[in-house]
Design an enzyme around this catalytic site. Structure first.
Site, short mmCIF file in Angstrom:
data_model
loop_
_atom_site.label_atom_id
_atom_site.label_comp_id
_atom_site.label_asym_id
_atom_site.label_seq_id
_atom_site.Cartn_x
_atom_site.Cartn_y
_atom_site.Cartn_z
N SER A 63 -10.16 -5.77 9.89
CA SER A 63 -11.57 -5.22 9.37
C SER A 63 -12.18 -6.29 8.61
O SER A 63 -11.82 -6.81 7.75
CB SER A 63 -10.95 -4.00 8.64
N ARG A 122 2.79 1.02 10.44
CA ARG A 122 1.78 1.58 8.92
C ARG A 122 3.13 1.26 8.10
O ARG A 122 3.93 2.21 8.04
CB ARG A 122 1.32 2.78 9.07
N GLU A 163 -6.48 -0.99 15.32
CA GLU A 163 -6.98 -1.81 14.62
C GLU A 163 -6.07 -3.22 13.92
O GLU A 163 -5.02 -2.82 13.75
CB GLU A 163 -7.54 -1.31 13.06
N ARG A 186 1.06 -6.37 12.60
CA ARG A 186 0.37 -6.00 13.76
C ARG A 186 0.32 -6.89 14.95
O ARG A 186 0.20 -6.52 16.23
CB ARG A 186 -0.81 -5.04 13.29
N ARG A 209 0.70 -1.04 -0.08
CA ARG A 209 0.08 0.13 -0.09
C ARG A 209 0.80 1.23 -0.10
O ARG A 209 1.90 1.33 0.57
CB ARG A 209 -0.85 -0.09 1.17
#
Length: 430
Positions: free
Chosen positions: A352, A277, A349, A391, A262
């Site tokens: 999701s 991130r 998070e 994560r 990403r």
């Protein structure tokens, strides 16, 4: 993508639902383009009928020696041919305009989704596990003594730039163990089909799951036109792209461990410390293809699959339902699972899980044939992380840290670590 027939019948409901997502009333524009398209199609069909009728009369006029009528009919056939071509081109252009407009509109939220502007309006639905009380100030993952030898951001920056990490030794092994643990849990207990998919895909695949045309800047594209997947949701969901599957094929539940890429466009200055991130990371993804009437039950099931990973690892978490302003483009309902990170003193998070209804299926033209026959219907699709591996590694390291700089690892990982149970303060797996 949206069903134009439903919009024609329910323009006010369409606008009201999109309005909950902050999108102004667009039904009038959609219907105006649709009307122009249908008008051009109808006119082309009428002109074709006239041309066919005239064509039949041309020979008869020639046979009876009526040259004037023959020339008139021949000119009419040529005129109608040009008119048909022009009308078909108009219909094609209007159809492209309609598709482009509908492709850029987000999915409609389910009625039960809470209204809201951003993450502050999300609603917590459950919390499991108590955050550990430390008798020292807990550190973030990259500050823990035992982690530092196996997590190098400087070398990663030399190799690739910012937002990359180089893992080695015990840290790399625990990272790998987590992915293997998740895959084995999902395949042996949750009945998901392990899948290994490409990480390079064509435009059509990104379009099918909603990354294109609106969010191309969030992903990376190669010079020869492939896209690096932002998640294996893209590949797993598109397995049914363009297919009509049998009713007995459903539900189909997939899982895959893959690299994800990403660009993190728009996140400058956000979560720059550590590996929270990244431009490149790994996920164990879950995707379900099912009948629309089963989608909500599958959504709850998939959420429990992700939650079970955290429970087995002994990591505190909470589950929230996202409000309309925080949901992803293709979702009609989303659960976010947030794991406790003591180094930050907050939940972040880690998964999701979304149900997309038939939204992606319409973009992919993915359908199933009902049992007993009948007209093929669109499938429903769901996707969710089960979990984000990096994560999860952060959560394991921060929740397992000791004042001496060691990391006590979850017992559940023992079989994938050769029975080793901790990372010592020097970074060795012992």
């Amino acid at each position: 993508m949206h069903d134009i027939r439903w919009i024609r019948d329910n323009p006010d409901a369409f606008d009201q639902s999109l309005g909950r997502r902050g999108v102004g009333g667009v039904s009038s524009e959609v219907l105006a383009i649709d009307a122009a398209r249908r008008e051009a199609i109808a006119a082309a069909e009428a002109a074709l009928a006239e041309r066919n009728a005239a064509s039949k009369e041309v020979g008869a006029a020639k046979a009876r020696g009526d040259e004037a009528e023959f020339e008139r009919l021949r000119a009419l056939v040529a005129e109608k041919k040009d008119e048909i071509a022009r009308l078909e081109e108009t219909a094609k252009a209007e159809d492209a305009r309609l598709t482009d407009l509908l492709m850029g509109l987000p999915n409609l939220p389910l009625a039960e989704v809470p209204d809201g502007a951003d993450e502050e309006d999300n609603v917590e639905i459950r919390r499991r596990g108590e955050p550990k009380t430390f008798d020292f100030a807990p550190k973030e993952h990259f500050e823990i003594d035992g982690v530092k030898p196996g997590l190098d951001f400087e070398v990663a920056a030399k190799l690739s730039g910012s937002r990359f990490a180089l893992m080695s030794g015990a840290v790399a092994r625990v990272h790998r163990a987590l992915a293997q643990f998740m895959l084995d849990l999902h395949t042996t207990e949750h009945d998901l089909i392990e899948t290994n998919t490409p990480v390079l895909v064509r435009d059509e695949m990104m379009l099918g799951t909603g990354q294109l045309p609106k969010f191309g800047e969030d992903s990376y594209r190669t010079t020869n036109g492939w896209w690096l997947i932002p998640t294996s949701e893209v590949t797993l969901t598109n397995i049914v792209n363009g297919l009509i599957v049998e009713d007995s094929y459903l539900p189909r539940r997939y899982t895959a461990h893959s690299l994800c890429f990403r660009s993190e466009a728009g996140s400058a200055g956000k979560d720059t410390a550590g590996m929270l991130r990244q431009h490149q990371f790994e996920k164990v993804e879950m995707v379900t293809v099912c009948k629309p009437e089963d989608a909500l039950a599958e959504h709850e099931r998939m959420t429990r699959c992700a939650e079970t990973v955290l429970e087995r690892l002994g990591l505190p978490y909470r589950t929230v339902v996202l409000c309309t302003g925080d949901m992803g483009f293709g979702a009609e309902k989303t659960h976010d699972i947030e794991v406790w990170l003591p180094g930050q003193g907050t939940y972040r998070e880690i998964s999701s899980v979304s149900t997309c209804g038939t939204f992606q299926a319409r973009r992919m033209n993915a359908r199933y044939r009902p049992e007993g026959g009948g007209k093929p219907e669109f499938v429903a699709t769901l996707n969710g992380s089960g979990l984000a591996v990096g994560r999860c590694l952060i959560a394991v390291m921060e929740n397992g840290q000791t004042e001496a700089g060691e990391v006590v690892l979850p017992q559940a990982l023992g079989p994938w670590l050769g029975g080793k149970s901790r990372i010592d303060a020097d970074g060795a797996l012992v």
